[in-house]
Design a protein around this motif. Sequence first.
Motif, PDB file in Angstrom:
ATOM      1  N   PHE A 100       0.832  -1.210   0.000  1.00  0.00           N
ATOM      2  CA  PHE A 100       0.000   0.000   0.000  1.00  0.00           C
ATOM      3  C   PHE A 100       0.862   1.253   0.000  1.00  0.00           C
ATOM      4  CE2 PHE A 100      -1.602   3.500   2.572  1.00  0.00           C
ATOM      5  CZ  PHE A 100      -2.707   3.886   1.813  1.00  0.00           C
ATOM      6  N   TRP A 101       1.829   1.312   0.894  1.00  0.00           N
ATOM      7  CA  TRP A 101       2.629   2.532   0.991  1.00  0.00           C
ATOM      8  C   TRP A 101       3.444   2.769  -0.277  1.00  0.00           C
ATOM      9  CZ3 TRP A 101       1.332   6.225   3.859  1.00  0.00           C
ATOM     10  CH2 TRP A 101       0.762   6.023   5.111  1.00  0.00           C
ATOM     11  N   LEU A 102       3.889   1.712  -0.919  1.00  0.00           N
ATOM     12  CA  LEU A 102       4.651   1.884  -2.160  1.00  0.00           C
ATOM     13  C   LEU A 102       3.762   2.411  -3.286  1.00  0.00           C
ATOM     14  CD1 LEU A 102       6.905  -1.314  -2.069  1.00  0.00           C
ATOM     15  CD2 LEU A 102       7.670   1.061  -1.856  1.00  0.00           C
ATOM     16  N   VAL A 103       2.585   1.827  -3.472  1.00  0.00           N
ATOM     17  CA  VAL A 103       1.731   2.312  -4.562  1.00  0.00           C
ATOM     18  C   VAL A 103       1.152   3.679  -4.236  1.00  0.00           C
ATOM     19  CG1 VAL A 103       1.176  -0.022  -5.374  1.00  0.00           C
ATOM     20  CG2 VAL A 103      -0.357   1.101  -3.760  1.00  0.00           C
ATOM     21  N   PHE A 104       0.854   3.926  -2.978  1.00  0.00           N
ATOM     22  CA  PHE A 104       0.294   5.222  -2.584  1.00  0.00           C
ATOM     23  C   PHE A 104       1.324   6.329  -2.783  1.00  0.00           C
ATOM     24  CE2 PHE A 104      -1.045   8.408   0.613  1.00  0.00           C
ATOM     25  CZ  PHE A 104      -2.359   8.610   0.204  1.00  0.00           C
ATOM     26  N   THR A 105       2.545   6.114  -2.280  1.00  0.00           N
ATOM     27  CA  THR A 105       3.603   7.111  -2.434  1.00  0.00           C
ATOM     28  C   THR A 105       3.994   7.257  -3.903  1.00  0.00           C
ATOM     29  OG1 THR A 105       4.440   6.502  -0.245  1.00  0.00           O
ATOM     30  CG2 THR A 105       5.897   7.795  -1.655  1.00  0.00           C
ATOM     31  N   GLY A 106       4.091   6.122  -4.608  1.00  0.00           N
ATOM     32  CA  GLY A 106       4.438   6.182  -6.024  1.00  0.00           C
ATOM     33  C   GLY A 106       3.427   6.967  -6.832  1.00  0.00           C
ATOM     34  N   MET A 107       2.142   6.765  -6.558  1.00  0.00           N
ATOM     35  CA  MET A 107       1.120   7.492  -7.305  1.00  0.00           C
ATOM     36  C   MET A 107       1.133   8.982  -6.986  1.00  0.00           C
ATOM     37  SD  MET A 107      -1.070   7.511  -9.621  1.00  0.00           S
ATOM     38  CE  MET A 107      -1.170   5.766  -9.990  1.00  0.00           C
ATOM     39  N   LEU A 108       1.367   9.342  -5.730  1.00  0.00           N
ATOM     40  CA  LEU A 108       1.494  10.766  -5.390  1.00  0.00           C
ATOM     41  C   LEU A 108       2.683  11.386  -6.122  1.00  0.00           C
ATOM     42  CD1 LEU A 108       0.765  10.769  -1.539  1.00  0.00           C
ATOM     43  CD2 LEU A 108      -0.735  11.590  -3.360  1.00  0.00           C
ATOM     44  N   GLY A 109       3.795  10.645  -6.207  1.00  0.00           N
ATOM     45  CA  GLY A 109       4.958  11.152  -6.932  1.00  0.00           C
ATOM     46  C   GLY A 109       4.696  11.310  -8.416  1.00  0.00           C
ATOM     47  N   ILE A 110       3.999  10.349  -9.016  1.00  0.00           N
ATOM     48  CA  ILE A 110       3.628  10.457 -10.427  1.00  0.00           C
ATOM     49  C   ILE A 110       2.759  11.687 -10.658  1.00  0.00           C
ATOM     50  CG2 ILE A 110       2.250   9.359 -12.241  1.00  0.00           C
ATOM     51  CD1 ILE A 110       3.205   6.646 -11.107  1.00  0.00           C
ATOM     52  N   ALA A 111       1.806  11.908  -9.767  1.00  0.00           N
ATOM     53  CA  ALA A 111       0.936  13.075  -9.888  1.00  0.00           C
ATOM     54  C   ALA A 111       1.732  14.373  -9.772  1.00  0.00           C
ATOM     55  CB  ALA A 111      -0.152  13.026  -8.811  1.00  0.00           C
ATOM     56  N   PHE A 112       2.730  14.395  -8.885  1.00  0.00           N
ATOM     57  CA  PHE A 112       3.580  15.576  -8.744  1.00  0.00           C
ATOM     58  C   PHE A 112       4.338  15.864 -10.038  1.00  0.00           C
ATOM     59  CE2 PHE A 112       7.880  17.193  -7.867  1.00  0.00           C
ATOM     60  CZ  PHE A 112       7.562  18.427  -7.328  1.00  0.00           C
ATOM     61  N   GLY A 113       4.941  14.820 -10.627  1.00  0.00           N
ATOM     62  CA  GLY A 113       5.674  15.011 -11.878  1.00  0.00           C
ATOM     63  C   GLY A 113       4.779  15.538 -12.984  1.00  0.00           C
ATOM     64  N   PHE A 114       3.593  14.963 -13.115  1.00  0.00           N
ATOM     65  CA  PHE A 114       2.657  15.441 -14.136  1.00  0.00           C
ATOM     66  C   PHE A 114       2.243  16.890 -13.884  1.00  0.00           C
ATOM     67  CE2 PHE A 114       1.355  10.913 -15.234  1.00  0.00           C
ATOM     68  CZ  PHE A 114       1.781  10.998 -16.543  1.00  0.00           C
ATOM     69  N   ALA A 115       1.946  17.220 -12.621  1.00  0.00           N
ATOM     70  CA  ALA A 115       1.410  18.546 -12.305  1.00  0.00           C
ATOM     71  C   ALA A 115       2.438  19.646 -12.538  1.00  0.00           C
ATOM     72  CB  ALA A 115       0.920  18.575 -10.860  1.00  0.00           C
ATOM     73  N   ASP A 158      11.272  22.816 -28.653  1.00  0.00           N
ATOM     74  CA  ASP A 158      11.415  23.947 -27.735  1.00  0.00           C
ATOM     75  C   ASP A 158      10.882  23.630 -26.347  1.00  0.00           C
ATOM     76  OD1 ASP A 158      12.519  25.579 -29.718  1.00  0.00           O
ATOM     77  OD2 ASP A 158      10.541  26.114 -30.481  1.00  0.00           O
ATOM     78  N   VAL A 159       9.782  22.871 -26.282  1.00  0.00           N
ATOM     79  CA  VAL A 159       9.153  22.582 -24.996  1.00  0.00           C
ATOM     80  C   VAL A 159       9.807  21.386 -24.318  1.00  0.00           C
ATOM     81  CG1 VAL A 159       6.952  22.064 -23.866  1.00  0.00           C
ATOM     82  CG2 VAL A 159       6.988  23.538 -25.883  1.00  0.00           C
ATOM     83  N   PHE A 160      10.262  20.441 -25.088  1.00  0.00           N
ATOM     84  CA  PHE A 160      10.790  19.186 -24.544  1.00  0.00           C
ATOM     85  C   PHE A 160      11.890  19.404 -23.504  1.00  0.00           C
ATOM     86  CE2 PHE A 160      13.397  15.392 -24.507  1.00  0.00           C
ATOM     87  CZ  PHE A 160      12.479  14.363 -24.519  1.00  0.00           C
ATOM     88  N   PRO A 161      12.938  20.216 -23.764  1.00  0.00           N
ATOM     89  CA  PRO A 161      14.001  20.380 -22.755  1.00  0.00           C
ATOM     90  C   PRO A 161      13.486  20.971 -21.448  1.00  0.00           C
ATOM     91  CG  PRO A 161      14.726  21.181 -24.896  1.00  0.00           C
ATOM     92  CD  PRO A 161      13.241  20.963 -24.999  1.00  0.00           C
ATOM     93  N   ALA A 162      12.494  21.878 -21.517  1.00  0.00           N
ATOM     94  CA  ALA A 162      11.987  22.511 -20.299  1.00  0.00           C
ATOM     95  C   ALA A 162      11.267  21.525 -19.399  1.00  0.00           C
ATOM     96  CB  ALA A 162      11.042  23.657 -20.677  1.00  0.00           C
ATOM     97  N   MET A 163      10.708  20.470 -19.995  1.00  0.00           N
ATOM     98  CA  MET A 163       9.952  19.480 -19.223  1.00  0.00           C
ATOM     99  C   MET A 163      10.765  18.226 -18.913  1.00  0.00           C
ATOM    100  SD  MET A 163       6.270  19.638 -21.163  1.00  0.00           S
ATOM    101  CE  MET A 163       5.594  18.340 -20.134  1.00  0.00           C
ATOM    102  N   GLN A 164      12.008  18.167 -19.366  1.00  0.00           N
ATOM    103  CA  GLN A 164      12.758  16.905 -19.308  1.00  0.00           C
ATOM    104  C   GLN A 164      12.933  16.386 -17.885  1.00  0.00           C
ATOM    105  OE1 GLN A 164      13.269  14.940 -21.517  1.00  0.00           O
ATOM    106  NE2 GLN A 164      15.107  13.706 -21.250  1.00  0.00           N
ATOM    107  N   PHE A 165      13.214  17.262 -16.934  1.00  0.00           N
ATOM    108  CA  PHE A 165      13.391  16.808 -15.552  1.00  0.00           C
ATOM    109  C   PHE A 165      12.124  16.159 -15.027  1.00  0.00           C
ATOM    110  CE2 PHE A 165      12.877  17.714 -10.986  1.00  0.00           C
ATOM    111  CZ  PHE A 165      13.939  16.962 -10.486  1.00  0.00           C
ATOM    112  N   TYR A 166      10.978  16.760 -15.327  1.00  0.00           N
ATOM    113  CA  TYR A 166       9.708  16.231 -14.827  1.00  0.00           C
ATOM    114  C   TYR A 166       9.308  14.965 -15.580  1.00  0.00           C
ATOM    115  CZ  TYR A 166      10.001  20.901 -13.033  1.00  0.00           C
ATOM    116  OH  TYR A 166      10.462  22.032 -12.419  1.00  0.00           O
ATOM    117  N   LYS A 167       9.730  14.873 -16.851  1.00  0.00           N
ATOM    118  CA  LYS A 167       9.522  13.633 -17.591  1.00  0.00           C
ATOM    119  C   LYS A 167      10.284  12.479 -16.945  1.00  0.00           C
ATOM    120  CE  LYS A 167       8.733  15.711 -22.175  1.00  0.00           C
ATOM    121  NZ  LYS A 167       7.570  14.927 -22.624  1.00  0.00           N
TER     122      LYS A 167
END
Length: 565
Positions: free
Chosen positions: A382-397, A418-427
């Motif tokens: 539970f804690w792995l999927v819960f934390t993982g999903m919150l992290g995925i949501a953070f990256g997307f947001a 032009d947009v790709f490099p700006a988002m690369q860390f979050y990708k």
Amino acid sequence: MIQIEYRTQRLSRPFFVLMLVLFLFQVGFGLLIAAQHVDPRLLSGVLNFNILRAEHTNLGILWILSGFIGTILFVGPLLSRRELAAPWLIRILFYALIAVTLWNVATQALAAEGVAGWWLGQPWLQEGLEYLEAGRAADVVILIGFAVLCYVVLRTFPAIRDWNEIHWGLGLGVTALTLVWVFGMFFVERLDVQEYFRWYVVHYWVEGVWEVIHISLVGFLLVLMFKADVKAVGYAVFWGVAMVWLSGLIGNAHHYFWVGTPEFWQFWGSLFSALEPLPLVFCFWHIYLDAHQDRKPLENAPAFYFILGSVVLEQVGAGILGFTMTFALTNVWSHGTWVTPSHAHLALFGTFGMLGIAAAYYALPILRKAAGFDQRLGKLAFWLVFTGMLGIAFGFAIGGTVQVFQYRTLGLDWFGGDVFPAMQFYKALIPLFGLVFTVGAGLLVFDLLTLGLRAHRAPALQPARPATAMRWAGTLHGFEAGLWLMGMWIFGAVITLGLLSFNLPTVQAGDPTLPYLLAGLGYPGLLLITLLFVWRFLRSLDARQHSPARAAVPEAATQAAHVAA
């Protein structure tokens, strides 16, 4: 030894197993498309991004449906005090679900080649509409399957005069599940009209039908787990269902904003979409009351962990993040960007996926006579999927916020790089947290599929330290729970202001300071307070474990007797 009271409850087990298998495949596809975001050349020409994304989305819907069906089949006899009607139809329904799943996978190859299978003005093999891609032949099978489920449930239930609110919630839910699908059964040549009716299916399923089934099943599982008063839970189910339909039916209009429909929908869609979090707050609050009513030790921790995760992520993903992006003035920026999957992942997996997993953790130990199963693996999962999903949501947001400014405000070229490099860390954050989620998913699937096959030795419960010695594990009072909830909504308001700030002249002129600042405060704050609240809630329940060890799963006969009372 635990015995199930109704033999037809066993018909739920294949649906739970199918749910877990499809869940693993969906997670695998998700990891692949996350890696393709980082390196678009990965599997190019073999498994392209658009195909993998469609498979990921469709499998998500299918495994959640499988979990819903399994849960309904397991609780139906307990709720109705009789065996399931027409078990032979249920077996046919299972094989039909497998056939539809295989066809949904195969039809993507046809879509890639542009083969629709036109006959009598209908696309019989695939139709290319997001979420509804399988084609009319599969649509007909799905409609028949929903009708079978509806028939079984209504025939199993007692006479209508004897229904309680949970009967009504599930009865209306499975009936609407069938009727709403009809809107996806015909082809309209005009794209705007087609989109109009497509959202009838997608929105009314998720924010109407699925929500009704979700609220009803959560309520009944709480009755079983905590011996909660069925009348009190039924009262909550009634108002939850009423508010879902009050807000959701017209709230569907937030999907109409940009598909060529009349402008007046921008007002009505914004207004009623803003009301949609109300039933989610109600459901969130009632689970607190039910879990704290008798102060007994938590007997089946993994099942409740995932129920709590379902309701909390429903509040955060569907409620708060849904609220932040469904006004016309915010949706004009967030629509079609990474901000949207931040909301979608938390809402879809959190609300409906976690419920199916919770039900499996409740039902499978009973079905497999594994009362003393070791619950530590389920808790860790539970804690792995819960934390993982919150992290995925953070990256997307956060990545989506950068995307809105670079792509929507500055108008930089997406495909030109032009947009790709700006988002690369979050990708890169998406596959990173995706790996955390995948490990958790693998653990829970292994745990559930091997229940009854492994030797289970539940650890002895250790006395809890006094609440005064560890305040974090003390009693969670209603006032404190309300403060946590208020904190979530405060961060939600900050996120909303951040999206609204894209309308300001200074931001339009090229200064992203304000939206970046508000997003950088709002999203981490919301996701962190969500994680801490769930930790606090569960620690308060774990503190009850100083009581003598109890059976990991209540006797089915005791459950049924309580429900009948």
